[in-house]
Design an enzyme around this catalytic site. Structure first.
Site, PDB file in Angstrom:
ATOM      1  N   GLU A  56       0.792  -1.226   0.000  1.00  0.00           N
ATOM      2  CA  GLU A  56       0.000   0.000   0.000  1.00  0.00           C
ATOM      3  C   GLU A  56       0.826   1.279   0.000  1.00  0.00           C
ATOM      4  O   GLU A  56       0.318   2.338  -0.376  1.00  0.00           O
ATOM      5  CB  GLU A  56      -0.962   0.009   1.190  1.00  0.00           C
ATOM      6  CG  GLU A  56      -2.020  -1.072   1.072  1.00  0.00           C
ATOM      7  CD  GLU A  56      -3.008  -1.074   2.201  1.00  0.00           C
ATOM      8  OE1 GLU A  56      -2.926  -0.214   3.112  1.00  0.00           O
ATOM      9  OE2 GLU A  56      -3.890  -1.956   2.189  1.00  0.00           O
ATOM     10  N   GLU A 108      -4.585   7.531  -1.067  1.00  0.00           N
ATOM     11  CA  GLU A 108      -3.561   8.511  -0.717  1.00  0.00           C
ATOM     12  C   GLU A 108      -2.904   8.069   0.576  1.00  0.00           C
ATOM     13  O   GLU A 108      -3.443   7.233   1.304  1.00  0.00           O
ATOM     14  CB  GLU A 108      -4.148   9.918  -0.583  1.00  0.00           C
ATOM     15  CG  GLU A 108      -5.183  10.057   0.518  1.00  0.00           C
ATOM     16  CD  GLU A 108      -5.804  11.446   0.577  1.00  0.00           C
ATOM     17  OE1 GLU A 108      -5.161  12.337   1.181  1.00  0.00           O
ATOM     18  OE2 GLU A 108      -6.892  11.620   0.027  1.00  0.00           O
TER      19      GLU A 108
END
Length: 139
Positions: A56, A108
């Site tokens: 991630e 994000e």
């Protein structure tokens, strides 16, 4: 009725900030959380935390230490169980100059202080861990 699934997340800390990602997918879609996800077959919880962090954010970490565990059932508006996770949260060590890149399930990624985290849409478990870890800095 969904069976409980193992999941893990990783806390990376830099001074008075921790790394959070905004999740793309359920559970916790559009919420800010520590990088993490479901365990894969044969994977230990600490291996899951390290793998999910790298997938991630691109950060390769080491020395996972169990910090907290949570039993997290999820319910729909009618009160029916829709998901159930046993979450293991680990603190990890990473290079202080590691560059974060949001990828995989992360829309994000960024570094947040405790005050900022309290103002974000974040699961209770994330806020609780941040308060335990960072709250001592604000005394």
């Amino acid at each position: 009725m969904p069976l409980p699934q193992a999941a893990s997340s990783a806390i990376v800390r830099r001074a008075d900030r921790v790394l959070l990602v905004r999740r793309i997918n359920p559970p916790s879609q559009d919420m800010f959380a520590f990088p993490g996800g479901r365990g894969e077959p044969g994977e230990s919880p600490d291996e899951t935390a390290l793998r999910e962090l790298e997938e991630e954010t691109g950060i390769v970490a080491r020395h996972p230490q169990l910090f907290a565990t949570y039993d997290l059932p999820g319910y729909d508006a009618d009160g029916h169980l829709t998901s159930h996770f046993f979450l293991s949260v680990y603190t990890v060590e990473a290079d202080s100059n590691a560059v974060v890149v949001a990828a995989d399930d992360a829309a994000e990624a960024g570094w947040y202080t405790l005050d900022e985290i309290r103002g974000l849409p974040a699961p209770e478990s994330v806020v609780e861990c941040a308060e335990r870890l960072l709250g001592q800095l604000q005394c």
